[in-house]
Motif scaffolding. Structure first.
Motif, mmCIF file in Angstrom:
data_model
loop_
_atom_site.group_PDB
_atom_site.id
_atom_site.type_symbol
_atom_site.label_atom_id
_atom_site.label_comp_id
_atom_site.label_asym_id
_atom_site.label_seq_id
_atom_site.Cartn_x
_atom_site.Cartn_y
_atom_site.Cartn_z
ATOM 1 N N UNK A 1 0.851 -1.191 0.000
ATOM 2 C CA UNK A 1 0.000 0.000 0.000
ATOM 3 C C UNK A 1 0.888 1.243 0.000
ATOM 4 N N UNK A 2 0.572 2.179 -0.871
ATOM 5 C CA UNK A 2 1.474 3.327 -1.045
ATOM 6 C C UNK A 2 0.795 4.677 -0.844
ATOM 7 N N UNK A 3 -0.382 4.685 -0.199
ATOM 8 C CA UNK A 3 -1.041 5.972 0.015
ATOM 9 C C UNK A 3 -1.186 6.333 1.484
ATOM 10 N N UNK A 4 -0.770 5.456 2.397
ATOM 11 C CA UNK A 4 -0.807 5.797 3.819
ATOM 12 C C UNK A 4 0.267 4.998 4.543
ATOM 13 N N UNK A 5 0.527 5.337 5.794
ATOM 14 C CA UNK A 5 1.638 4.722 6.528
ATOM 15 C C UNK A 5 1.184 3.909 7.750
ATOM 16 N N UNK A 6 -0.116 3.832 7.998
ATOM 17 C CA UNK A 6 -0.604 3.150 9.205
ATOM 18 C C UNK A 6 -0.118 1.710 9.279
ATOM 19 N N UNK A 7 -0.312 0.963 8.200
ATOM 20 C CA UNK A 7 0.074 -0.433 8.201
ATOM 21 C C UNK A 7 1.570 -0.650 8.319
ATOM 22 N N UNK A 8 2.352 0.312 7.835
ATOM 23 C CA UNK A 8 3.799 0.155 7.875
ATOM 24 C C UNK A 8 4.338 0.183 9.302
ATOM 25 N N UNK A 9 3.637 0.852 10.196
ATOM 26 C CA UNK A 9 4.048 0.821 11.613
ATOM 27 C C UNK A 9 3.859 -0.579 12.193
#
Length: 245
Positions: free
Chosen positions: A39-47
């Motif tokens: 996913x490249x439109x938000x950072x929530x999951x990357x945390x």
């Protein structure tokens, strides 16, 4: 669309801004999913992924996920910086112009990079970082222009706000409050709908054009800039004609 700020903005201004840019965000998001499975439109999951890799002691991958977050942050920072510099200079340029140009260039460069180097190995991290940077630029831009009314790159907050406002609509009775709530609900539904449409259209385009789909997203941004410029020129032309008369 970009030149009106604060109380000068109407529902129509925000709708045009929201639908066009949420559509582009949807296209970018699905391109990231299909090309690099991210996913490249938000950072929530990357945390969450960062925390997972830390627990598993995969520190290199953990650093990569923090890099993704920082790329989004830097895109937002650069967009805010360019917008402030342009708005404080006494030029006729729209403050939205520099961030939009940056986003367009990044999307084009991502396609160029993928064309020559592919989308495997470490190239995945470069592509994801660049797309997150571009979406950070876009989200910061629309947030500043609309005074935080419009956000186009992630839907979690939109669904939360939409749920709250639908509940308020049951209890509010004052005509002014009902009108404000309905306009806000209409705007949020439009953003969500066009993000989904962007994902679907981008997905079908990706089947045939792969990451060249980003060039089509860039084309929509370019059209948006020209549309805003033409309306701006026509507005001042009309003022000059009526003033002369």
């Amino acid at each position: 669309m970009f030149r009106h700020h604060g109380k000068g903005r109407t529902l129509a201004h925000n709708l045009r801004l929201a639908t066009l840019l949420s559509f582009v965000a949807g296209m970018v998001n699905i391109c990231g999913v299909f090309s690099v499975k991210t996913l490249t439109t938000n950072v929530t999951g990357h945390f969450a992924f960062f925390a997972e890799e830390m627990v598993l002691e995969n520190y290199t991958l953990a650093f990569v996920f923090i890099l993704y977050v920082l790329c989004f942050l830097f895109g937002s920072f650069l967009s805010g910086l360019l917008t402030e510099i342009t708005s404080r200079s006494k030029s006729n340029f729209s403050p939205a112009l520099p961030p939009m140009i940056v986003e367009i260039l990044v999307l084009i460069l991502v396609w160029v990079y993928s064309y020559f180097y592919g989308t495997t190995g470490n190239n995945v991290h470069i592509i994801v970082s660049a797309l997150l940077f571009a979406m950070g630029v876009q989200n910061s831009l629309v947030t500043q222009v609309s005074k935080s009314i419009v956000r186009t790159t992630h839907l979690t907050g939109l669904f939360t706000d939409l749920g709250i406002e639908l509940a308020q609509l049951i209890f509010y009775r004052a005509p002014s409050e009902v009108k404000r709530l309905k306009q806000s609900i209409y705007l949020r539904v439009a953003i969500i709908l066009f993000f989904f449409i962007g994902c679907i259209v981008g997905g079908f385009l990706f089947k045939y054009y792969e990451l060249k789909t980003l060039l089509i997203a860039s084309f929509f941004l370019i059209i948006t800039l020209f549309y805003d410029l033409i309306r701006y020129k026509l507005y001042f032309l009309k003022r000059r004609i009526f003033t002369d008369n």
